[in-house]
Design an enzyme around this catalytic site. Structure first.
Site, PDB file in Angstrom:
ATOM      1  N   TYR A  12     -56.874 -11.820  -0.417  1.00  0.00           N
ATOM      2  CA  TYR A  12     -55.917 -12.923  -0.233  1.00  0.00           C
ATOM      3  C   TYR A  12     -55.322 -13.391  -1.561  1.00  0.00           C
ATOM      4  CZ  TYR A  12     -56.989 -13.358   4.680  1.00  0.00           C
ATOM      5  OH  TYR A  12     -57.093 -13.100   6.013  1.00  0.00           O
ATOM      6  N   ASP A  34     -58.640  -1.123  -4.110  1.00  0.00           N
ATOM      7  CA  ASP A  34     -59.721  -1.741  -3.352  1.00  0.00           C
ATOM      8  C   ASP A  34     -60.597  -0.614  -2.813  1.00  0.00           C
ATOM      9  OD1 ASP A  34     -59.744  -4.834  -1.849  1.00  0.00           O
ATOM     10  OD2 ASP A  34     -61.169  -3.300  -1.169  1.00  0.00           O
ATOM     11  N   VAL A  90     -61.979  -9.647  -7.250  1.00  0.00           N
ATOM     12  CA  VAL A  90     -62.907  -9.305  -6.151  1.00  0.00           C
ATOM     13  C   VAL A  90     -63.568 -10.574  -5.632  1.00  0.00           C
ATOM     14  CG1 VAL A  90     -63.311  -7.007  -7.091  1.00  0.00           C
ATOM     15  CG2 VAL A  90     -64.849  -8.866  -7.712  1.00  0.00           C
ATOM     16  N   ALA A 164     -52.305 -21.758  -3.022  1.00  0.00           N
ATOM     17  CA  ALA A 164     -52.983 -22.148  -1.786  1.00  0.00           C
ATOM     18  C   ALA A 164     -52.510 -21.196  -0.699  1.00  0.00           C
ATOM     19  CB  ALA A 164     -52.647 -23.592  -1.429  1.00  0.00           C
ATOM     20  N   LEU A 227     -59.547 -31.671  -5.538  1.00  0.00           N
ATOM     21  CA  LEU A 227     -58.768 -31.580  -4.296  1.00  0.00           C
ATOM     22  C   LEU A 227     -59.674 -31.804  -3.087  1.00  0.00           C
ATOM     23  CD1 LEU A 227     -56.521 -28.518  -5.223  1.00  0.00           C
ATOM     24  CD2 LEU A 227     -55.732 -30.865  -4.835  1.00  0.00           C
ATOM     25  N   CYS A 276     -62.531 -21.350  -0.949  1.00  0.00           N
ATOM     26  CA  CYS A 276     -62.747 -21.882  -2.294  1.00  0.00           C
ATOM     27  C   CYS A 276     -63.514 -23.195  -2.395  1.00  0.00           C
ATOM     28  CB  CYS A 276     -61.403 -22.068  -2.984  1.00  0.00           C
ATOM     29  SG  CYS A 276     -60.714 -20.506  -3.526  1.00  0.00           S
ATOM     30  N   LYS A 339     -56.402 -23.242   7.991  1.00  0.00           N
ATOM     31  CA  LYS A 339     -55.214 -24.073   7.870  1.00  0.00           C
ATOM     32  C   LYS A 339     -54.057 -23.288   8.463  1.00  0.00           C
ATOM     33  CE  LYS A 339     -53.189 -24.204   3.716  1.00  0.00           C
ATOM     34  NZ  LYS A 339     -52.905 -24.157   2.254  1.00  0.00           N
TER      35      LYS A 339
END
Ligand code: UDX
Ligand code: ADP
Length: 462
Positions: A12, A34, A90, A164, A227, A276, A339
């Site tokens: 991501y 990857d 990674v 984000a 945050l 995260c 989200k």
């Protein structure tokens, strides 16, 4: 000038970040590698709707750059050998074993990368930490590179990514800042400048901030902790609002107009998720404890405790409102992603709410516009609360929202997808069992309108 970049990890963060670097820097060859062949195949799929990461705008960036100067491959050694600059992107999950279990970041994938780079590199390389890492990881990477390498020079930079999910492309196109940490030696400064030059192709120079490595590593953890703390703070107030007759949206608006507080990141919800926030705070708590800073550790741990409470109390409230039992009742879930505008489900509140309701023998019908059914099964099975068979029995995964809500006792909104607001709520109501409940874990629906239709509506913090 750098002309060849490779990125280890096509997830991501690595995928979208490298796609944007390639698009903005046509003179740089960017290869993303990857170990996961399936993932690489998906990145190379001609059908751009099959990219492994869903992000608005990502498809057109990939379309422009892929095959021109952006390549996805499983040939890790070759890409390392060729590149002048290697990003490590990674995964660094929370440890699930041994010392630091449940708190510390597991750095085994980072270490494997470092060993592979050391083994393969035959020319000098700049190695860039992109993954979020505990402060002082750069030292560990450097030790491995210097002690196992082929006598070539390595410079380690920290360049944490602040994008984000759901707005990754916007964030990468116009970042608030790019942070680059490096050594203060002349070689270190040269390496920092090389990376500054890459970003300067599209980011204004005054937004590119350079620091020492440790400030850069710690700034990333600090930003995420701050945050997450805002979300837990407003969520703590949401419970107080429910008891006192205040409305958390009104409170958020009122405090957000204070320029010292600011209006962003004050949306009360069923709890924050994502790869995260929890991981980084736990990691920071672990680091603080390892230095004996118990008050610091306890202060930040409370952000996670509050978030867990928010998820659990949402589930408890559903059970209590449905007359203290959900056994055999159908509960429709709108949303599974952590989200909107992402297909990522890591640490999504939906997983934990589902877990609690399944333990009370509810039947859960789930609809999410972007998450694959296999991912939902994986998330529930990963918890290890029930057997795979029990999970499969308690859950149905739907492709149509109206079918999802048909004959349900209640609807729970777990993700704030925009399309949920535009549904024909009268039609949904007509096909539900009565009384028909809506538990809006994102405060996105118009409660008054729903009540006019006949729903019993509950938002968060109202
Ligand atoms: C976060 C940071 O924002 C980003 O800078 C960092 O690089 C990675 O971690 P991300 O996890 O992708 O990004 O999404 P974010 O928008 O921060 O949302 C995290 C969680 O908090 C989501 O579950 C979201 O729904 C929730 N949230 C966010 C709220 O509940 N209320 C808010 O007001 C904001
Ligand atoms: P993030 O959100 O940080 O990008 P992801 O889990 O989405 O994290 O992606 C990390 C990727 O890194 C995964 O696709 C995984 O297969 C890949 N990966 C992990 N270790 C290695 C390695 N040693 N070599 C190549 N790829 C790796």
């Amino acid at each position: 000038m750098i002309t060849k970049i490779c990125c280890i990890g096509a997830g991501y963060v690595g995928g979208p970040t490298m796609a944007v670097i390639a698009q903005k820097c046509p003179h740089i060859k960017v290869t993303v590698v990857d170990l996961n062949q399936e993932r690489i195949n998906a990145w190379n799929d001609n059908d751009l709707s099959k990219l492994p990461v869903y992000e608005p705008g990502l498809d057109s960036v990939v379309k422009e750059a892929r095959g021109r100067n952006l390549f996805f491959s499983t040939e890790v050694d070759h890409a390392i050998e060729e590149a002048e600059m290697i990003f490590i992107s990674v995964n660094t999950p929370t440890k699930t074993y041994g010392v630091g279990k449940g708190m510390a970041a597991d750095l085994k994938y980072i270490e494997l990368c470092a060993r592979q780079i050391a083994r393969v590199a035959k020319t000098d390389k700049i190695v860039v930490e992109k993954s979020t890492l505990p402060v002082r990881t750069a030292q560990a990477i450097k030790d491995i590179l210097d002690n196992t390498g082929n006598g070539v020079q390595f410079q380690i930079l920290s360049n944490p990514e602040f994008l984000a999910e759901g707005t990754a492309i916007e964030d990468l196109f116009a970042p608030d800042r790019v942070l680059i940490g490096g050594e203060t030696s002349p070689e270190g400064e040269k390496a920092v400048q090389a990376l500054v030059d890459v970003y300067a192709n599209w980011v204004p120079k005054d937004r590119i901030l350079t620091t020492n490595v440790w400030s850069s590593e710690l700034s990333k953890l600090t930003a995420n902790a701050f945050l997450a703390q805002r979300v837990s703070s407003i969520n703590a107030m949401s419970e107080l609002c429910e008891k006192t007759g205040a409305d958390v949206n009104e409170v958020a608006k009122a405090i957000g107009m204070d320029s010292r507080i600011g209006p962003k990141f004050l949306k009360s919800s069923v709890g924050f998720g994502g790869s995260c926030f929890q991981k980084d705070i736990l990691n920071m708590v672990y680091i603080a404890k390892s230095y004996g800073l118990n008050e610091v550790a306890d202060y930040w741990e409370q952000v996670i405790i509050m978030n867990d409470h928010q998820k659990r109390r949402f589930a408890k409230n559903i059970i209590k409102t449905l007359y203290n039992t959900v056994s055999g009742k159908k509960i429709a879930f709108l949303g599974w992603a952590f989200k909107k505008d992402t297909n990522d489900t890591r640490e999504s509140a939906a997983i934990y709410v589902a877990d609690d309701l399944l333990s009370e023998q509810a039947h859960i019908a789930i609809f999410d516009p972007k998450v694959e059914p296999e991912q939902i099964h994986f998330d529930l099975n990963y918890l290890d609360t029930r057997s795979k068979e029990e999970n499969a029995k308690g859950v149905s995964i739907e492709t149509d929202p109206y079918e999802t809500c048909k004959d349900a006792h209640a609807i729970a909104v777990l993700t704030e997808w925009d399309e949920f607001k535009t549904y024909d709520w009268q039609k949904i109501y007509d096909n539900m069992l009565k009384p028909a409940f809506v538990f809006d874990g994102r405060n996105i629906l118009d409660g008054k309108e729903l009540e006019k239709i006949g729903f019993k509506y509950q938002g968060i913090g109202k």
